[in-house]
Write a protein that holds these residues in place. Structure first.
Motif, PDB file in Angstrom:
ATOM      1  N   GLN A 205       0.824  -1.204   0.000  1.00  0.00           N
ATOM      2  CA  GLN A 205       0.000   0.000   0.000  1.00  0.00           C
ATOM      3  C   GLN A 205       0.863   1.261   0.000  1.00  0.00           C
ATOM      4  O   GLN A 205       0.527   2.264  -0.641  1.00  0.00           O
ATOM      5  CB  GLN A 205      -0.923   0.000   1.226  1.00  0.00           C
ATOM      6  CG  GLN A 205      -2.000  -1.072   1.195  1.00  0.00           C
ATOM      7  CD  GLN A 205      -3.003  -0.863   0.075  1.00  0.00           C
ATOM      8  OE1 GLN A 205      -3.201   0.247  -0.417  1.00  0.00           O
ATOM      9  NE2 GLN A 205      -3.656  -1.939  -0.337  1.00  0.00           N
ATOM     10  N   LYS A 206       1.999   1.213   0.718  1.00  0.00           N
ATOM     11  CA  LYS A 206       2.897   2.371   0.743  1.00  0.00           C
ATOM     12  C   LYS A 206       3.496   2.619  -0.640  1.00  0.00           C
ATOM     13  O   LYS A 206       3.557   3.774  -1.102  1.00  0.00           O
ATOM     14  CB  LYS A 206       4.013   2.134   1.759  1.00  0.00           C
ATOM     15  CG  LYS A 206       4.950   3.315   1.923  1.00  0.00           C
ATOM     16  CD  LYS A 206       5.992   3.034   2.982  1.00  0.00           C
ATOM     17  CE  LYS A 206       6.935   4.225   3.140  1.00  0.00           C
ATOM     18  NZ  LYS A 206       7.964   3.970   4.183  1.00  0.00           N
ATOM     19  N   ARG A 207       3.943   1.554  -1.298  1.00  0.00           N
ATOM     20  CA  ARG A 207       4.487   1.711  -2.650  1.00  0.00           C
ATOM     21  C   ARG A 207       3.421   2.222  -3.615  1.00  0.00           C
ATOM     22  O   ARG A 207       3.713   3.051  -4.498  1.00  0.00           O
ATOM     23  CB  ARG A 207       5.059   0.385  -3.144  1.00  0.00           C
ATOM     24  CG  ARG A 207       6.332  -0.056  -2.431  1.00  0.00           C
ATOM     25  CD  ARG A 207       6.977  -1.227  -3.145  1.00  0.00           C
ATOM     26  NE  ARG A 207       6.109  -2.384  -3.174  1.00  0.00           N
ATOM     27  CZ  ARG A 207       6.075  -3.321  -2.241  1.00  0.00           C
ATOM     28  NH1 ARG A 207       6.863  -3.233  -1.183  1.00  0.00           N
ATOM     29  NH2 ARG A 207       5.259  -4.358  -2.360  1.00  0.00           N
ATOM     30  N   LYS A 208       2.212   1.758  -3.438  1.00  0.00           N
ATOM     31  CA  LYS A 208       1.119   2.216  -4.290  1.00  0.00           C
ATOM     32  C   LYS A 208       0.847   3.697  -4.074  1.00  0.00           C
ATOM     33  O   LYS A 208       0.629   4.452  -5.029  1.00  0.00           O
ATOM     34  CB  LYS A 208      -0.140   1.385  -3.988  1.00  0.00           C
ATOM     35  CG  LYS A 208      -1.318   1.689  -4.896  1.00  0.00           C
ATOM     36  CD  LYS A 208      -2.480   0.784  -4.559  1.00  0.00           C
ATOM     37  CE  LYS A 208      -3.689   1.108  -5.441  1.00  0.00           C
ATOM     38  NZ  LYS A 208      -4.844   0.226  -5.102  1.00  0.00           N
ATOM     39  N   SER A 209       0.875   4.141  -2.799  1.00  0.00           N
ATOM     40  CA  SER A 209       0.650   5.556  -2.500  1.00  0.00           C
ATOM     41  C   SER A 209       1.772   6.423  -3.054  1.00  0.00           C
ATOM     42  O   SER A 209       1.523   7.502  -3.600  1.00  0.00           O
ATOM     43  CB  SER A 209       0.531   5.747  -0.980  1.00  0.00           C
ATOM     44  OG  SER A 209      -0.546   5.004  -0.451  1.00  0.00           O
ATOM     45  N   LEU A 210       3.026   5.967  -2.915  1.00  0.00           N
ATOM     46  CA  LEU A 210       4.150   6.725  -3.448  1.00  0.00           C
ATOM     47  C   LEU A 210       4.072   6.828  -4.970  1.00  0.00           C
ATOM     48  O   LEU A 210       4.380   7.886  -5.549  1.00  0.00           O
ATOM     49  CB  LEU A 210       5.462   6.064  -3.032  1.00  0.00           C
ATOM     50  CG  LEU A 210       5.811   6.123  -1.540  1.00  0.00           C
ATOM     51  CD1 LEU A 210       7.080   5.336  -1.254  1.00  0.00           C
ATOM     52  CD2 LEU A 210       5.965   7.565  -1.075  1.00  0.00           C
ATOM     53  N   ALA A 213       1.407   9.363  -5.742  1.00  0.00           N
ATOM     54  CA  ALA A 213       1.887  10.717  -5.473  1.00  0.00           C
ATOM     55  C   ALA A 213       2.851  11.182  -6.555  1.00  0.00           C
ATOM     56  O   ALA A 213       2.825  12.344  -6.974  1.00  0.00           O
ATOM     57  CB  ALA A 213       2.569  10.764  -4.108  1.00  0.00           C
ATOM     58  N   ALA A 214       3.717  10.280  -7.024  1.00  0.00           N
ATOM     59  CA  ALA A 214       4.648  10.636  -8.102  1.00  0.00           C
ATOM     60  C   ALA A 214       3.886  10.966  -9.385  1.00  0.00           C
ATOM     61  O   ALA A 214       4.251  11.910 -10.110  1.00  0.00           O
ATOM     62  CB  ALA A 214       5.623   9.486  -8.341  1.00  0.00           C
ATOM     63  N   GLU A 215       2.843  10.221  -9.678  1.00  0.00           N
ATOM     64  CA  GLU A 215       2.043  10.511 -10.869  1.00  0.00           C
ATOM     65  C   GLU A 215       1.370  11.877 -10.755  1.00  0.00           C
ATOM     66  O   GLU A 215       1.320  12.637 -11.729  1.00  0.00           O
ATOM     67  CB  GLU A 215       0.983   9.414 -11.064  1.00  0.00           C
ATOM     68  CG  GLU A 215       1.569   8.071 -11.459  1.00  0.00           C
ATOM     69  CD  GLU A 215       0.508   6.994 -11.562  1.00  0.00           C
ATOM     70  OE1 GLU A 215      -0.669   7.297 -11.235  1.00  0.00           O
ATOM     71  OE2 GLU A 215       0.831   5.867 -11.979  1.00  0.00           O
ATOM     72  N   ILE A 216       0.872  12.210  -9.552  1.00  0.00           N
ATOM     73  CA  ILE A 216       0.231  13.510  -9.356  1.00  0.00           C
ATOM     74  C   ILE A 216       1.240  14.639  -9.516  1.00  0.00           C
ATOM     75  O   ILE A 216       0.961  15.670 -10.139  1.00  0.00           O
ATOM     76  CB  ILE A 216      -0.444  13.562  -7.965  1.00  0.00           C
ATOM     77  CG1 ILE A 216      -1.614  12.566  -7.907  1.00  0.00           C
ATOM     78  CG2 ILE A 216      -0.934  14.972  -7.652  1.00  0.00           C
ATOM     79  CD1 ILE A 216      -2.232  12.447  -6.543  1.00  0.00           C
ATOM     80  N   ARG A 217       2.460  14.445  -8.949  1.00  0.00           N
ATOM     81  CA  ARG A 217       3.496  15.468  -9.091  1.00  0.00           C
ATOM     82  C   ARG A 217       3.877  15.655 -10.554  1.00  0.00           C
ATOM     83  O   ARG A 217       4.086  16.789 -11.011  1.00  0.00           O
ATOM     84  CB  ARG A 217       4.727  15.078  -8.276  1.00  0.00           C
ATOM     85  CG  ARG A 217       4.564  15.279  -6.782  1.00  0.00           C
ATOM     86  CD  ARG A 217       5.919  15.261  -6.094  1.00  0.00           C
ATOM     87  NE  ARG A 217       6.621  14.001  -6.322  1.00  0.00           N
ATOM     88  CZ  ARG A 217       6.551  12.950  -5.534  1.00  0.00           C
ATOM     89  NH1 ARG A 217       5.779  12.993  -4.457  1.00  0.00           N
ATOM     90  NH2 ARG A 217       7.231  11.857  -5.798  1.00  0.00           N
TER      91      ARG A 217
END
Length: 291
Positions: A205-210, A213-217
């Motif tokens: 889940q942490k890797r998925k969130s990161l 977040a990278a895609e949003i940035r």
């Protein structure tokens, strides 16, 4: 031994009697029993540690085994020959294996149902059909709930089933005869399996969130670059073209185009100044005459 005899042996298999025989003080494990117990220990450890992580693999294996058993049973009841029983079992097993591996929730249902059934039957050790039916009913409820709470129930059920299997197999492989060690090993494997699976799921889940977040940035960065480029293009559109002849806000002081010095002299001497000069000239002329 033909297929009918194998099916009858499996159907009449008494798990409680086998476990009781393995736990006997005078019983010496044979090579076949050691291999079966070692394989059970490995499968149990993998199931309790990676039940959710490789759920599609477990679902495919479960579907293959369950489908083959159900197809062989149906073929035997229909009076098919040995080849027909094997074909029926193999066909149904392959179908369920493919469904379990491809359709995620179907695979979760199969895995949770048979894991819950294995755990409940291993724990209760039913001696009649009523007890077995109760175990199957509990397993069905757990499998249906797993369709809604996939992560939690899959982790719990696979950890319980895998921990019970691994604990029992390791206990019978150990050269000790301490009855209290069996539940202790089962509890340890179950707890360890739950902890490991929760940590693995948390990391996923942490890797998925990161990644999200990278895609949003990246999207925001791209949008900012587009806005900057658009603003630069707007500014370029506002700059006048030099060849268009349009007036600019300020003129170039070094531009000497069409400059005439006589214009400055004409500006310095107006008509009144010219009149005064002519008057003085006349007075001067009269003075010269008198002299």
């Amino acid at each position: 031994m033909n297929a009918n005899e194998v099916f009858e042996t499996i159907r009449n298999l008494d798990l409680g009697e086998i476990i009781q025989e393995l736990g006997g003080e005078s019983h010496i494990l044979t090579t076949t029993e050691i291999i079966i117990l070692a394989a059970s220990a490995v499968i149990g450890i993998l199931l309790c540690m990676f039940g959710l992580k490789i759920v599609r693999v477990w679902a495919a294996l479960t579907g293959l085994a369950a489908g083959f058993a159900a197809g062989a049973a149906a073929g035997s009841m229909l009076g098919l020959e040995e080849t027909g029983i094997l074909i029926a079992g193999g066909a149904l097993g392959i179908i369920l294996a493919v469904v379990g591996a491809v359709v995620y929730r179907a695979g979760v249902f199969l895995l949770v149902f048979f894991s819950a059934a294995g755990f409940s039957m291993g724990l209760v050790n039913p001696q009649d059909w009523n007890s077995a039916a109760a175990c199957l009913a509990v397993s069905l409820v757990a499998a249906l709930l797993a369709l809604r709470f996939v992560t939690v129930l899959t982790i719990i059920v696979t950890s319980l089933c895998g921990g019970l299997t691994a604990g029992a197999a390791v206990y019978y492989l150990l050269p000790v005869d301490q009855g209290v060690l069996l539940p202790v090993l089962c509890v340890i494997f179950c707890a360890l399996g739950i902890v490991v699976q929760l940590l693995l799921e948390s990391g996923r889940q942490k890797r998925k969130s990161l990644k999200k977040a990278a895609e949003i940035r990246n999207e925001k960065s791209t949008a900012n670059e587009v806005e900057k480029a658009r603003a630069m293009m707007d500014n370029l559109d506002e700059i006048p073209d030099e060849d268009s002849g349009e007036d600019t806000v300020g003129e170039d002081p070094d531009d000497d185009t069409d400059y005439d010095p006589d214009d400055d002299l004409e500006d310095e001497f107006d008509d009144d100044d010219m009149t005064i000069i002519e008057f003085d000239t006349e007075n001067l002329s009269e003075g010269d005459k008198k002299g």
